[in-house]
Design a protein around this motif. Sequence first.
Motif, PDB file in Angstrom:
ATOM      1  N   PRO A 194      33.790  45.251  41.600  1.00 53.93           N
ATOM      2  CA  PRO A 194      33.668  46.438  40.810  1.00 53.93           C
ATOM      3  C   PRO A 194      33.669  45.627  39.188  1.00 53.93           C
ATOM      4  O   PRO A 194      33.846  46.069  38.425  1.00 53.93           O
ATOM      5  N   ASP A 195      34.751  44.605  39.057  1.00 47.88           N
ATOM      6  CA  ASP A 195      34.828  44.464  37.566  1.00 47.88           C
ATOM      7  C   ASP A 195      33.497  43.865  36.896  1.00 47.88           C
ATOM      8  O   ASP A 195      33.771  42.417  37.185  1.00 47.88           O
ATOM      9  N   SER A 196      32.566  44.563  36.865  1.00 46.74           N
ATOM     10  CA  SER A 196      31.187  43.864  36.265  1.00 46.74           C
ATOM     11  C   SER A 196      30.177  44.669  35.454  1.00 46.74           C
ATOM     12  O   SER A 196      31.012  45.887  35.119  1.00 46.74           O
ATOM     13  N   LEU A 197      29.945  44.419  34.659  1.00 47.69           N
ATOM     14  CA  LEU A 197      28.774  44.575  34.082  1.00 47.69           C
ATOM     15  C   LEU A 197      27.346  43.861  33.669  1.00 47.69           C
ATOM     16  O   LEU A 197      27.396  42.582  33.827  1.00 47.69           O
ATOM     17  N   LEU A 198      26.648  44.687  33.137  1.00 45.48           N
ATOM     18  CA  LEU A 198      24.950  44.880  33.027  1.00 45.48           C
ATOM     19  C   LEU A 198      24.685  44.273  31.648  1.00 45.48           C
ATOM     20  O   LEU A 198      24.993  45.583  31.388  1.00 45.48           O
ATOM     21  N   ALA A 199      24.069  43.393  31.465  1.00 38.72           N
ATOM     22  CA  ALA A 199      23.100  43.951  29.707  1.00 38.72           C
ATOM     23  C   ALA A 199      22.292  43.060  30.156  1.00 38.72           C
ATOM     24  O   ALA A 199      21.728  42.739  30.606  1.00 38.72           O
TER      25      ALA A 199
ATOM     26  N   ASN B 121      30.299  49.041  35.354  1.00 41.11           N
ATOM     27  CA  ASN B 121      30.616  49.431  36.975  1.00 41.11           C
ATOM     28  C   ASN B 121      31.818  50.634  36.628  1.00 41.11           C
ATOM     29  O   ASN B 121      32.571  50.745  36.040  1.00 41.11           O
ATOM     30  N   PRO B 122      31.206  51.819  36.913  1.00 40.59           N
ATOM     31  CA  PRO B 122      32.666  53.126  37.348  1.00 40.59           C
ATOM     32  C   PRO B 122      33.585  52.892  37.900  1.00 40.59           C
ATOM     33  O   PRO B 122      34.787  53.403  37.735  1.00 40.59           O
ATOM     34  N   ALA B 123      33.780  51.468  38.887  1.00 43.42           N
ATOM     35  CA  ALA B 123      34.492  51.137  39.712  1.00 43.42           C
ATOM     36  C   ALA B 123      35.981  49.534  38.709  1.00 43.42           C
ATOM     37  O   ALA B 123      36.455  49.096  39.631  1.00 43.42           O
ATOM     38  N   ALA B 124      35.136  49.309  37.886  1.00 39.69           N
ATOM     39  CA  ALA B 124      35.817  48.815  37.171  1.00 39.69           C
ATOM     40  C   ALA B 124      37.858  49.131  36.419  1.00 39.69           C
ATOM     41  O   ALA B 124      37.589  50.134  35.991  1.00 39.69           O
ATOM     42  N   ARG B 125      38.190  48.255  37.227  1.00 36.90           N
ATOM     43  CA  ARG B 125      39.568  48.489  36.352  1.00 36.90           C
ATOM     44  C   ARG B 125      40.190  48.447  35.178  1.00 36.90           C
ATOM     45  O   ARG B 125      39.227  47.516  34.798  1.00 36.90           O
ATOM     46  N   HIS B 126      40.991  49.306  34.394  1.00 37.13           N
ATOM     47  CA  HIS B 126      40.664  49.314  32.804  1.00 37.13           C
ATOM     48  C   HIS B 126      40.073  50.225  32.720  1.00 37.13           C
ATOM     49  O   HIS B 126      38.812  49.446  31.800  1.00 37.13           O
ATOM     50  N   ARG B 127      38.885  50.046  32.909  1.00 33.00           N
ATOM     51  CA  ARG B 127      37.567  51.433  32.648  1.00 33.00           C
ATOM     52  C   ARG B 127      37.295  51.693  31.652  1.00 33.00           C
ATOM     53  O   ARG B 127      37.033  51.122  30.950  1.00 33.00           O
ATOM     54  N   GLN B 128      38.320  52.816  30.768  1.00 31.34           N
ATOM     55  CA  GLN B 128      38.100  53.046  30.137  1.00 31.34           C
ATOM     56  C   GLN B 128      38.388  52.235  28.912  1.00 31.34           C
ATOM     57  O   GLN B 128      37.620  52.538  27.310  1.00 31.34           O
ATOM     58  N   GLU B 129      39.782  51.277  28.825  1.00 30.23           N
ATOM     59  CA  GLU B 129      39.932  50.203  27.741  1.00 30.23           C
ATOM     60  C   GLU B 129      38.462  49.429  27.539  1.00 30.23           C
ATOM     61  O   GLU B 129      38.263  49.063  26.266  1.00 30.23           O
TER      62      GLU B 129
END
Length: 393
Positions: A234-239, A259-267
Amino acid sequence: MTIARKIEGFLTRSSWIRKMFEEGTRLKAEYGADKVFDFSLGNPNLPPPAAFNQALQEAVSTCGLGDHCYMPNTGYPQVCRSIAEYLTDEQGIALSQQDVLMTCGAAGALNVIFKALLDPGDEVLVPAPYFVEYGFYADNHGGVLRTVPTKTDFTLDLPAMAAALTERTKVVLINSPNNPTGQVYDAASLYALAALLAERSREQGRIIYLVADEPYRKIVYDGKTVPSILALYPDSLLATSYSKDISIPGERLGFIAVNPAARHRQELLAGLALANRILGFVNAPALMQRVVSVLQGLSVDVGLYARKRDLLCDGLRDCGYDLVRPPGAFYLFPRSPLPDDVSFVRALQEELILTVPGSGFGGPGHFRIAYCVADETIIGALPGFSRVMAHYC
């Protein structure tokens, strides 16, 4: 002292890739371009697909008032929406346009991510061999690059990665298909990596982010696929970027997918948008955004790169080289017959063959060949590769 001491130090150990590329320019001027076999730079030699040129002409011919003005720092909403719809299918996880941020290439994307995530002294862990610029990108934002060796076939070594994680690890960065090895990390190893990072994040009470640098995602062979990290952790990003899959590296266009499931997504999204602006990128190139919005999933004819790979691998094996046939990207990373890979690369240079020492990628004892070149370059270089191997073996 005119320039910063840090930059002066960086210059002394700057990229072997550029050094060899510049040496190639010198040798071509001296001997003629057709006599020099330049495998130094990963510059795509296939033209962009015809659909790209058509979309470019359409975008230029329909430009109106405001089409070259400032836009949201995250990019044109309609472009982000187009990419999110494509990624939803490709990644197997539902993304919205808010989860996508347009960047100045994958390099820009990684700098934006590191700016948003790293505090001074935070560590970025990357499997080696690795793209040499990663160290500079991490340093740009107060981070420290740490490396961990891979297995002999360049696949992930999970026990080694577990041992390399520390309380300062903030990001694990993977590059698959990999530059310089062409290796593709399989689903089983990525699943195990995701489980490891989840466990360590819980133990330490601190998120370890998994970042995938994927500009070569579409350049894979023999039925290989690149697993989705967004579906695994969940705490992932793609570049990524469009530089390699549609052969437009000079246009500097890429994106970040969060990832839309990331914790603290909005921040996280807010921090990325701010970083994109204050790093001086402001926003990704307007014209290219409009072009790629209608080109999702497009790529060059990967079969042409597969042919070049096989031509080179078969030829080098006939000469006695020890290599792993790469399942992706357009790089080969053979073992050097000499322990000193820099000396071996210099020996190849005497045959007017330009490659890059593996030590420049954290892979000493190897050398990198970028085979995104004309078939004639590969064929013409093989006798020289054979002569150098015969001299040392």
